[in-house]
Design an enzyme around this catalytic site. Structure first.
Site, PDB file in Angstrom:
ATOM      1  CD  GLU A 146     -30.070  84.542 -17.385  1.00 23.71           C
ATOM      2  OE1 GLU A 146     -29.532  85.588 -17.913  1.00 23.71           O
ATOM      3  OE2 GLU A 146     -30.442  83.483 -17.896  1.00 23.71           O
ATOM      4  CD  GLU A 243     -34.038  82.212 -21.058  1.00 26.73           C
ATOM      5  OE1 GLU A 243     -32.880  81.956 -21.183  1.00 26.73           O
ATOM      6  OE2 GLU A 243     -34.356  83.459 -21.141  1.00 26.73           O
TER       7      GLU A 243
END
Length: 575
Positions: A146, A243
């Protein structure tokens, strides 16, 4: 005993998990069977040293619950390269479980607000790789998680991310590891061009697989309402959900599992449910308390979804695809800011050390970070520091911008010292104790400068020339004279004690070589390409040295003169 040892080694190899590799947008093991990521994110906060694999007792406690889910891989966010992971990795291997490791963490990662790629971060990544790559069940490493998180503005960090992928892949290849390199992206609008960007330009600079952290499928959603079609698109590398698992309502049903491994299995290769243990963010599928594990309804639901999978496997031999295929690179458009060419330079420790070996003034190891920062600010206010600066918005990268912060700082104060030592003496290197004089720089033949070099010396000279038709005539003369010259071109400098060697290539594709330890030589070719080599035992004023290329790059454009250099040497030897 020798026979027994060999037998045990054979058994160990037989039991080792098969290595996973990539072909097209699929994973395969080395038996040729397709591999799906049926995974779980695993990072219990109760783990000793924040390393759940080194905490073998904690892993032993959790292993029955991991195998009970039917998973074949876990993602581990934190691993300490200084700890031993033998016991934990063997337990997982024996259970048929691979591990995907994050190679970066909250202390060492690319900061999108002030992005860079340097040896400081790469050294940390390599340490994790070296500590873990030897295990048979290492699936791969994520070199970023991220990084692009706040929106389009963060995409200015994309070139540094791509450079980190390039260097990590090259390093793994250099040490003979088949571990894969990937990235875990945020599920935001910028993810589209980022995914394209990390699979463009070349295989060497592209991810082996692309991960997405997504939480858009919640209880009550379906393929359409969760907009999963956005992820179901062709890609040249495997895509996994690193995820998944929305917690809008609990317990989670995890019905997205059937879509990930069903309708999307032509473009997705599986995913990791988030996450094993209950933490402050409330995503856990089990609770760990007093070293006891209690399962939630989420655990049972995920277990049911995974065990109900009906996976359709390809064989590698039946899967035909261009293994070198990559996408075209997205172009900057006002929102997307990632420029693909050039990328930041490689974080090369040998190259950076080579530069350090040429410096006459370097940072004192005992200096504080604050004082070093102040010294660099002062130095760069008076001389050019372009070669240690980087700007991904304009794709402008100094040759030493990927060196460590200490090396870059040393370069800066050395620039200032060289420019001011005649007037200030050793004080030009002091910076209130930050700098220290290097009495005898080692020198390095790999570094090239591109600034005027003034040399005054007594010399003898010899010349040799050749016509474009390659018929050559040579003449030599020797004369004692005092000369002064200035060359504005790409010039290689080698310092060995009080002897300096230089080689230059001019913008007109000519190179001149001067050898001033009483002998100099020059070579001219009628196609305007020439080369020269200079060695001098006299005082040289190099002004503000600005390193900008490798020695072989300097001579790349004048390669046609190299055979004739031998003629020059012969003439010199005869004087």
């Amino acid at each position: 005993m020798r026979v027994l040892a060999l037998l045990l080694s054979f058994i160990a190899l037989t039991w080792a998990l098969p290595a996973i590799h990539v072909k097209g947008n699929k994973f395969f093991d080395n038996t040729g069977k397709q591999f799906y990521v049926v995974g779980l994110d695993y990072q219990p906060s109760v783990a000793l040293n924040d390393d759940p694999i080194a905490d073998s007792e904690g892993l032993k406690r959790d292993l029955p619950y991991l195998t009970g889910l039917g998973i074949n891989i876990i993602r581990v966010y934190s691993a300490d390269a200084t700890l031993n992971h033998d016991a934990g990795m063997k337990m997982l291997s024996d259970a048929g479980i691979y591990v995907l490791f994050d190679a970066t963490d909250k202390l060492f990662s690319i900061n999108p607000r002030d992005p860079s790629w340097s040896l400081d971060l790469f050294t940390h990544i390599k340490a994790k790789i070296d500590a873990l790559r030897g295990y048979d069940n290492v699936f791969g490493f994520l070199v970023g998680n991220e990084v692009i998180i706040n929106g389009w503005g963060d995409t200015v960090a994309a070139p540094y991310l791509k450079a980190s992928i390039r260097d990590a892949k090259a390093y793994l290849k250099s040490v003979g590891s088949s571990a894969l390199v990937g990235y875990a992206a945020t599920d935001i609008d910028a993810n589209g061009p980022l995914q394209q960007y990390l699979d463009c330009k070349s295989i060497a600079t592209s991810v082996d697989f692309y991960g997405i952290n997504t939480y858009r499928w919640c209880n009550g959603d379906d393929y359409k309402s969760a907009s999963y079609a956005l992820f179901n698109k062709p890609y040249d590398a495997p895509v996994v959900f690193t995820e998944f698992g929305c917690i809008r309502e609990k317990p989670r049903q995890f019905k997205e599992v059937q879509a990930i491994f069903g309708i999307m299995n032509q473009t997705l290769s599986g995913g990791f449910a988030y996450e094993y243990s209950q933490e402050d963010n409330n995503y856990g599928i089990v609770q760990i308390s007093n070293n006891q594990v209690t399962t939630f309804g989420d655990y049972t639901n995920l277990q049911t979804q995974y065990k109900n999978l009906n996976l359709q496997y390809l064989t590698e031999s039946s899967y035909n695809v261009d293994p070198t295929a990559v996408l075209s690179c997205p172009q900057p458009d006002g929102q997307w800011l990632g420029i693909s060419d050039p990328l930041p330079p490689a974080a090369d420790s040998d190259y950076c050390q080579c530069m350090m070996n040429t410096l006459q003034c370097t940072v004192n190891p005992s200096a504080s970070s604050a004082s070093i920062s102040g010294a660099v600010g002062t130095a760069c206010g008076g001389v050019s520091c372009a070669e240690i600066n980087a700007n991904s918005s304009t794709a402008t990268y100094g040759k030493f911008s990927a060196c460590t912060s200490v090396q870059r700082s040393s370069y800066a104060i050395n620039q200032y010292y060289i420019a001011n030592k005649d007037s200030q003496g050793s004080d030009a290197c002091n910076f209130n104790g930050v700098g220290q004089i290097v009495a005898n720089p080692k020198g390095c033949s790999s570094i090239v400068t591109s600034v005027p070099t003034k040399t005054a010396s007594a010399s003898k000279s010899a010349t040799a020339s050749s016509s474009a038709s390659q018929s050559a005539s040579a003449s030599s003369s020797a004369s004692q004279s005092a000369t002064a010259s200035q060359v504005v071109s790409a010039t290689a400098v080698v310092v060995e004690g009080n002897v300096t060697q230089t080689a230059t290539v001019s913008s007109s594709k000519s190179a001149s070589v001067t050898r001033t330890n009483s002998v100099s030589a020059s070579l001219t070719q009628t196609n305007s390409v020439s080369a020269s080599l200079t060695q001098s035992a006299t005082q040289t004023d190099q002004g503000q040295n600005r390193y900008n290329t490798q020695w072989d790059e300097a001579f790349g454009s004048a390669s046609s003169t190299l055979p004739l250099l031998g003629l020059v040497v012969v003439v010199l030897m005869s004087i």
